[in-house]
Design a protein around this motif. Sequence first.
Motif, PDB file in Angstrom:
ATOM      1  N   PRO A   1      -0.245  15.437 -19.329  1.00 10.08           N
ATOM      2  CA  PRO A   1      -1.178  14.313 -19.527  1.00 10.08           C
ATOM      3  C   PRO A   1      -0.823  13.504 -20.771  1.00 10.08           C
ATOM      4  N   SER A   2      -0.750  12.177 -20.600  1.00 11.52           N
ATOM      5  CA  SER A   2      -0.448  11.311 -21.727  1.00 11.52           C
ATOM      6  C   SER A   2      -1.004   9.922 -21.454  1.00 11.52           C
ATOM      7  N   THR A   3      -1.262   9.184 -22.530  1.00 17.06           N
ATOM      8  CA  THR A   3      -1.767   7.819 -22.381  1.00 17.06           C
ATOM      9  C   THR A   3      -0.701   6.902 -21.787  1.00 17.06           C
ATOM     10  N   ALA A   4       0.570   7.233 -21.986  1.00 18.54           N
ATOM     11  CA  ALA A   4       1.650   6.417 -21.420  1.00 18.54           C
ATOM     12  C   ALA A   4       1.594   6.435 -19.895  1.00 18.54           C
ATOM     13  N   ILE A   5       1.378   7.613 -19.324  1.00 16.54           N
ATOM     14  CA  ILE A   5       1.282   7.725 -17.864  1.00 16.54           C
ATOM     15  C   ILE A   5       0.048   6.993 -17.363  1.00 16.54           C
ATOM     16  N   LEU A   6      -1.055   7.088 -18.102  1.00 16.77           N
ATOM     17  CA  LEU A   6      -2.277   6.366 -17.731  1.00 16.77           C
ATOM     18  C   LEU A   6      -2.034   4.861 -17.731  1.00 16.77           C
ATOM     19  N   ALA A   7      -1.328   4.379 -18.736  1.00 21.23           N
ATOM     20  CA  ALA A   7      -1.021   2.948 -18.819  1.00 21.23           C
ATOM     21  C   ALA A   7      -0.182   2.511 -17.624  1.00 21.23           C
ATOM     22  N   ILE A   8       0.782   3.346 -17.240  1.00 27.49           N
ATOM     23  CA  ILE A   8       1.627   3.044 -16.080  1.00 27.49           C
ATOM     24  C   ILE A   8       0.778   2.971 -14.821  1.00 27.49           C
ATOM     25  N   ILE A   9      -0.095   3.936 -14.637  1.00 24.94           N
ATOM     26  CA  ILE A   9      -0.932   4.002 -13.431  1.00 24.94           C
ATOM     27  C   ILE A   9      -1.878   2.808 -13.345  1.00 24.94           C
ATOM     28  N   VAL A  10      -2.594   2.527 -14.436  1.00 23.55           N
ATOM     29  CA  VAL A  10      -3.616   1.475 -14.416  1.00 23.55           C
ATOM     30  C   VAL A  10      -2.981   0.088 -14.290  1.00 23.55           C
ATOM     31  N   THR A  11      -1.972  -0.189 -15.094  1.00 25.60           N
ATOM     32  CA  THR A  11      -1.324  -1.507 -15.054  1.00 25.60           C
ATOM     33  C   THR A  11      -0.674  -1.763 -13.697  1.00 25.60           C
ATOM     34  N   THR A  12      -0.006  -0.755 -13.155  1.00 31.92           N
ATOM     35  CA  THR A  12       0.638  -0.894 -11.843  1.00 31.92           C
ATOM     36  C   THR A  12      -0.402  -1.120 -10.750  1.00 31.92           C
ATOM     37  N   SER A  13      -1.514  -0.415 -10.825  1.00 28.61           N
ATOM     38  CA  SER A  13      -2.577  -0.563  -9.816  1.00 28.61           C
ATOM     39  C   SER A  13      -3.201  -1.952  -9.880  1.00 28.61           C
ATOM     40  N   LEU A  14      -3.424  -2.457 -11.084  1.00 24.52           N
ATOM     41  CA  LEU A  14      -3.986  -3.796 -11.236  1.00 24.52           C
ATOM     42  C   LEU A  14      -3.034  -4.857 -10.699  1.00 24.52           C
ATOM     43  N   ALA A  15      -1.736  -4.666 -10.948  1.00 20.11           N
ATOM     44  CA  ALA A  15      -0.735  -5.604 -10.438  1.00 20.11           C
ATOM     45  C   ALA A  15      -0.726  -5.585  -8.907  1.00 20.11           C
TER      46      ALA A  15
ATOM     47  N   LEU B   1       5.151  -7.173  -6.719  1.00 18.43           N
ATOM     48  CA  LEU B   1       4.487  -7.190  -8.031  1.00 18.43           C
ATOM     49  C   LEU B   1       4.243  -5.779  -8.545  1.00 18.43           C
ATOM     50  N   THR B   2       3.962  -4.850  -7.638  1.00 17.54           N
ATOM     51  CA  THR B   2       3.773  -3.449  -8.029  1.00 17.54           C
ATOM     52  C   THR B   2       5.051  -2.888  -8.627  1.00 17.54           C
ATOM     53  N   LEU B   3       6.165  -3.110  -7.953  1.00 16.34           N
ATOM     54  CA  LEU B   3       7.451  -2.622  -8.452  1.00 16.34           C
ATOM     55  C   LEU B   3       7.800  -3.265  -9.792  1.00 16.34           C
ATOM     56  N   GLY B   4       7.643  -4.582  -9.886  1.00 16.09           N
ATOM     57  CA  GLY B   4       7.981  -5.285 -11.112  1.00 16.09           C
ATOM     58  C   GLY B   4       7.091  -4.915 -12.283  1.00 16.09           C
TER      59      GLY B   4
ATOM     60  N   PRO C   1       0.798  -1.234   0.000  1.00 18.48           N
ATOM     61  CA  PRO C   1       0.000   0.000   0.000  1.00 18.48           C
ATOM     62  C   PRO C   1       0.827   1.280   0.000  1.00 18.48           C
ATOM     63  N   SER C   2       1.904   1.341   0.775  1.00 20.68           N
ATOM     64  CA  SER C   2       2.711   2.565   0.792  1.00 20.68           C
ATOM     65  C   SER C   2       3.482   2.729  -0.512  1.00 20.68           C
ATOM     66  N   ILE C   3       3.911   1.614  -1.103  1.00 18.55           N
ATOM     67  CA  ILE C   3       4.614   1.665  -2.393  1.00 18.55           C
ATOM     68  C   ILE C   3       3.680   2.195  -3.478  1.00 18.55           C
ATOM     69  N   LEU C   4       2.451   1.662  -3.515  1.00 14.87           N
ATOM     70  CA  LEU C   4       1.481   2.123  -4.510  1.00 14.87           C
ATOM     71  C   LEU C   4       1.118   3.583  -4.276  1.00 14.87           C
TER      72      LEU C   4
END
Length: 330
Positions: free
Chosen positions: A72-86, A218-221, A54-57
């Motif tokens: 704002p960019s789709t790349a940052i959105l992809a990073i945020i969403v994929t990392t959150s799902l992981a 998993l969040t970091l990876g 939780p603190s890492i996320l």
Amino acid sequence: MLDRTIIAILISAVAFVTVYAITPSLIKVLTKKNMIVKDYNKEVAIMVARPGGPSILAGILASELTLYAFFPSTAILAIIVTTSLAFLVGLADDRKVLGGWFKPLALAVSALPIILLGTYDPHLAFPLFGSVKIPELYLALIIFIIPVMGNTINSIDVLNGVASGFMTIASFALTICLVIVHNYDVALASLPLGFVSLAFYKYHKVPSKIFPGDSGALTLGAMYGTLSIVGHVEIVAAIALLPAVINSFLFLSSVKRIIEHRQIKANPVVHTEDFKLMASIDKSAPVTLVRLILANGPLTEKQVGFVIFKLALFSAALAIITSFMMGVKL
């Protein structure tokens, strides 16, 4: 360039301060809820809070959302969403030990936002040889990279401070590589990963006050893997992660199936009378990077960690050299 520099300092500070400030409170909450595990590598029984995901996320989201507000960019959105799902995949595994295939399959689903948002380039870049266009195959590669990167970091999270320290080195190396290949926007987005890892290392180093757990590892990876895809530096990123990749390969080749570390019966590492780490002589025990490091004789947990960090620095240097060799301007 000045604007980018100011934003870089800002998001780096947000990432570091968020994790540094939140983690002590998280440790107290986890301890109060009895979400603690035994640190088996200590002579005196010590219970450590887990998970630190939780603190890492929180650090990643706070910094990436700050960056998104400015650029704002789709790349940052992809990073945020994929990392959150992981993170959610890891959190589910932290709460209940699930089957060996659960994490790879769930992390594969976590990679879908990268594809849906179109934040990838189907040209796979190789040093010296240029790039190869593989549209359909690259989609499969995306689905493959996120589970591999996530589980690779998870597999090396076996000693105090190793996962967070290793990711600090690999992440900053990745940022340097992205700058070298002129992908400044993704380099900016990659900065928080290094500072989040560094801040968490403060509490994760020997003796650990908190473990990252599956949710943290998993969040970091997953974020590292996403950065490698959206930044178009997949080969370089893999080189920077080489010691962890070798560890995963050794483990899988010895157990010959996908399995949770907690389900392994024969420990690859045992303790001496003075509680140093020693390679197991049990032939049924899996082969790991730590076991190979200990082949020459017993070492303390801190000493093994420093050997892994030296390997990480060597791989980071190779990755940076490789990025110069690529000669690709993205």
